[in-house]
Design a protein around this motif. Structure first.
Motif, PDB file in Angstrom:
ATOM      1  N   ARG A 286       0.833  -1.209   0.000  1.00 58.10           N
ATOM      2  CA  ARG A 286       0.000   0.000   0.000  1.00 58.10           C
ATOM      3  C   ARG A 286       0.868   1.259   0.000  1.00 58.10           C
ATOM      4  N   THR A 287       1.898   1.253   0.835  1.00 57.55           N
ATOM      5  CA  THR A 287       2.809   2.401   0.901  1.00 57.55           C
ATOM      6  C   THR A 287       3.464   2.653  -0.450  1.00 57.55           C
ATOM      7  N   LYS A 288       3.908   1.575  -1.094  1.00 61.01           N
ATOM      8  CA  LYS A 288       4.533   1.688  -2.417  1.00 61.01           C
ATOM      9  C   LYS A 288       3.583   2.328  -3.417  1.00 61.01           C
ATOM     10  N   ASN A 289       2.322   1.915  -3.415  1.00 57.28           N
ATOM     11  CA  ASN A 289       1.349   2.451  -4.360  1.00 57.28           C
ATOM     12  C   ASN A 289       1.025   3.914  -4.065  1.00 57.28           C
ATOM     13  N   LEU A 290       0.843   4.252  -2.823  1.00 54.90           N
ATOM     14  CA  LEU A 290       0.552   5.644  -2.475  1.00 54.90           C
ATOM     15  C   LEU A 290       1.741   6.548  -2.800  1.00 54.90           C
ATOM     16  N   ASP A 291       2.948   6.038  -2.587  1.00 54.90           N
ATOM     17  CA  ASP A 291       4.145   6.820  -2.935  1.00 54.90           C
ATOM     18  C   ASP A 291       4.196   7.083  -4.437  1.00 54.90           C
ATOM     19  N   GLU A 292       3.818   6.090  -5.239  1.00 55.67           N
ATOM     20  CA  GLU A 292       3.788   6.309  -6.686  1.00 55.67           C
ATOM     21  C   GLU A 292       2.769   7.383  -7.047  1.00 55.67           C
ATOM     22  N   GLY A 293       1.595   7.305  -6.438  1.00 56.95           N
ATOM     23  CA  GLY A 293       0.583   8.326  -6.692  1.00 56.95           C
ATOM     24  C   GLY A 293       1.107   9.727  -6.405  1.00 56.95           C
ATOM     25  N   LYS A 294       1.845   9.881  -5.322  1.00 52.77           N
ATOM     26  CA  LYS A 294       2.375  11.200  -4.946  1.00 52.77           C
ATOM     27  C   LYS A 294       3.470  11.653  -5.908  1.00 52.77           C
ATOM     28  N   ARG A 295       4.306  10.710  -6.360  1.00 48.42           N
ATOM     29  CA  ARG A 295       5.339  11.066  -7.338  1.00 48.42           C
ATOM     30  C   ARG A 295       4.714  11.522  -8.650  1.00 48.42           C
ATOM     31  N   PHE A 296       3.637  10.880  -9.042  1.00 45.29           N
ATOM     32  CA  PHE A 296       2.943  11.277 -10.266  1.00 45.29           C
ATOM     33  C   PHE A 296       2.273  12.637 -10.097  1.00 45.29           C
ATOM     34  N   ILE A 297       1.758  12.920  -8.928  1.00 49.71           N
ATOM     35  CA  ILE A 297       1.185  14.250  -8.673  1.00 49.71           C
ATOM     36  C   ILE A 297       2.271  15.313  -8.809  1.00 49.71           C
ATOM     37  N   ASP A 298       3.436  15.055  -8.241  1.00 52.34           N
ATOM     38  CA  ASP A 298       4.548  16.003  -8.354  1.00 52.34           C
ATOM     39  C   ASP A 298       4.951  16.203  -9.819  1.00 52.34           C
ATOM     40  N   LEU A 299       4.972  15.121 -10.596  1.00 49.12           N
ATOM     41  CA  LEU A 299       5.310  15.227 -12.014  1.00 49.12           C
ATOM     42  C   LEU A 299       4.229  15.996 -12.767  1.00 49.12           C
ATOM     43  N   ALA A 300       2.972  15.769 -12.416  1.00 45.00           N
ATOM     44  CA  ALA A 300       1.882  16.474 -13.086  1.00 45.00           C
ATOM     45  C   ALA A 300       2.021  17.980 -12.925  1.00 45.00           C
ATOM     46  N   VAL A 301       2.472  18.411 -11.763  1.00 45.40           N
ATOM     47  CA  VAL A 301       2.697  19.852 -11.551  1.00 45.40           C
ATOM     48  C   VAL A 301       3.719  20.367 -12.556  1.00 45.40           C
ATOM     49  N   LYS A 302       4.803  19.649 -12.731  1.00 44.14           N
ATOM     50  CA  LYS A 302       5.877  20.076 -13.632  1.00 44.14           C
ATOM     51  C   LYS A 302       5.424  20.077 -15.095  1.00 44.14           C
ATOM     52  N   LEU A 303       4.506  19.170 -15.428  1.00 46.00           N
ATOM     53  CA  LEU A 303       4.036  19.058 -16.812  1.00 46.00           C
ATOM     54  C   LEU A 303       2.756  19.863 -17.059  1.00 46.00           C
ATOM     55  N   LYS A 304       2.321  20.604 -16.047  1.00 50.33           N
ATOM     56  CA  LYS A 304       1.085  21.398 -16.130  1.00 50.33           C
ATOM     57  C   LYS A 304      -0.096  20.519 -16.545  1.00 50.33           C
ATOM     58  N   CYS A 305      -0.116  19.339 -15.960  1.00 48.36           N
ATOM     59  CA  CYS A 305      -1.159  18.353 -16.255  1.00 48.36           C
ATOM     60  C   CYS A 305      -2.169  18.354 -15.113  1.00 48.36           C
ATOM     61  N   PRO A 306      -3.456  18.473 -15.397  1.00 48.76           N
ATOM     62  CA  PRO A 306      -4.442  18.642 -14.321  1.00 48.76           C
ATOM     63  C   PRO A 306      -4.788  17.377 -13.558  1.00 48.76           C
ATOM     64  N   TYR A 307      -4.564  16.188 -14.164  1.00 50.93           N
ATOM     65  CA  TYR A 307      -5.096  14.971 -13.577  1.00 50.93           C
ATOM     66  C   TYR A 307      -4.061  13.859 -13.468  1.00 50.93           C
ATOM     67  N   VAL A 308      -4.205  13.063 -12.410  1.00 51.22           N
ATOM     68  CA  VAL A 308      -3.450  11.823 -12.243  1.00 51.22           C
ATOM     69  C   VAL A 308      -4.455  10.711 -11.996  1.00 51.22           C
ATOM     70  N   ARG A 309      -4.365   9.667 -12.784  1.00 52.96           N
ATOM     71  CA  ARG A 309      -5.294   8.539 -12.680  1.00 52.96           C
ATOM     72  C   ARG A 309      -4.774   7.491 -11.715  1.00 52.96           C
ATOM     73  N   VAL A 310      -5.657   7.029 -10.817  1.00 44.98           N
ATOM     74  CA  VAL A 310      -5.401   5.893  -9.944  1.00 44.98           C
ATOM     75  C   VAL A 310      -6.549   4.911 -10.146  1.00 44.98           C
ATOM     76  N   PHE A 311      -6.457   3.734  -9.532  1.00 46.84           N
ATOM     77  CA  PHE A 311      -7.513   2.759  -9.810  1.00 46.84           C
ATOM     78  C   PHE A 311      -7.613   1.702  -8.723  1.00 46.84           C
ATOM     79  N   PRO A 312      -8.744   0.991  -8.730  1.00 52.40           N
ATOM     80  CA  PRO A 312      -8.825  -0.281  -8.014  1.00 52.40           C
ATOM     81  C   PRO A 312      -8.809  -1.395  -9.055  1.00 52.40           C
ATOM     82  N   ASN A 313      -8.406  -2.560  -8.639  1.00 53.40           N
ATOM     83  CA  ASN A 313      -8.491  -3.704  -9.550  1.00 53.40           C
ATOM     84  C   ASN A 313      -9.488  -4.692  -8.970  1.00 53.40           C
TER      85      ASN A 313
END
Length: 304
Positions: free
Chosen positions: A114-141
């Motif tokens: 769970r920690t690994k997945n949440l950390d990835e979500g946060k890294r993608f949020i940080d990248l989205a800021v740099k790319l001026k991207c409004p959204y980051v997709r996450v999911f359940p399986n």
């Protein structure tokens, strides 16, 4: 024959006559087209953005580049200089990043996974800021069979709250895709109401939902409208008992019904074509499928 005729249309001199009306239609604020890089897993970034420009897309949904799914490791996004050059290339082609597709799954219990997945979500949020991207997709399986279903849903809600809070001061919104077993409209509504954040919303994958639930697009949209920020557009048919992705409008999904509902209600997000070539290598080449999508959309709206 339908595939060939559309391909021939794109390659023929007649396509030159159609381009002005196609460009006019696709530049309307309420009909913004993007595609997911899931559909072209073996294309370089430069090939992707050149193709997007040449086929009248204005947005790009990034779900891996050259099969690297961790976007923070993709060379074009790996340091400030590379990002600056990437943003320049996007601007020159009239493109913007519209969604970053992470592999962050929120149904895992407390622990390292769970920690690994949440950390990835946060890294993608940080990248989205740099790319001026409004959204980051996450999911359940698929929800674990050895755990109470509501317990898993509560874990997803908690994950959305955590990521939404992280994204709040970064002007990014975390989007839960209708995916896996979380595809029924009432379940998704309960999750969105419980997460209760301006920085949490939905990716409405119409095909994912309808093919399993048969809930009509009208019912789904009526209930989930306040939360839909992004869409995944695709079509499929059943061949010998198996699902097979096909060009838009040639399958059994009521996809244009959903598109029309969005359009009539002045949906402001992108209609993002998700051609799942990475997961299904047997389907049509991206040069055919990704070129067909704007043409199929144009044909539909001209027939209205």
């Amino acid at each position: 024959m339908k595939i060939v005729s559309r391909k021939n249309f794109l390659q023929s001199g007649l396509s030159l006559i159609a381009i002005p009306s196609l460009m006019t239609l696709l530049k309307e604020p309420s009909l913004k087209l993007s595609f997911s890089t899931l559909g072209c897993p073996d294309w370089s970034f430069d090939k992707i953005i050149d193709f997007a420009r040449d086929n009248h897309y204005t947005g790009l949904e990034v779900r891996g580049i050259l099969r690297e799914m961790d976007l923070t490791k993709v060379p074009e996004f790996s340091n400030p200089e590379s990002i600056a050059l990437t943003m320049k290339k996007m601007s020159e082609r009239g493109l913007k990043f519209v969604d970053l597709g992470s592999s962050c799954a929120l149904h895992f219990p407390l622990g390292a996974e769970r920690t690994k997945n949440l950390d990835e979500g946060k890294r993608f949020i940080d990248l989205a800021v740099k790319l001026k991207c409004p959204y980051v997709r996450v999911f359940p399986n698929q929800l674990p069979k050895d755990r109470d279903r509501q317990e898993s849903i509560n874990l997803i809600i908690d994950g959305l709250k955590e990521l939404g809070a992280y994204a709040a001061n970064k002007y990014v919104t975390v989007l839960l895709e209708s995916h896996g077993e979380l595809i029924y409209k009432k379940d998704l509504l309960a999750v969105m109401e419980s997460a209760a954040s301006e920085h949490v919303g939905l990716v409405w994958d119409i095909c994912n939902m309808w093919i399993a639930t048969k809930e009509s697009p009208e019912e789904v949209y009526a209930l989930l409208k306040p939360y839909i920020r992004h869409t995944h557009i695709k079509d499929l048919k059943i061949e010998n008992g198996k699902e097979e992705y096909v060009l838009l409008g040639t399958g059994i999904v009521p996809i244009f019904q959903a598109i029309d509902i969005l359009y009539r209600n002045r949906y402001q997000g992108f209609y993002s074509f998700e051609w799942e070539k990475l997961w299904h290598p047997e389907i049509l080449d991206p040069a055919i499928a990704l070129a067909d999508y704007p043409v199929a959309m144009k044909k539909h709206f001209e027939s209205m």
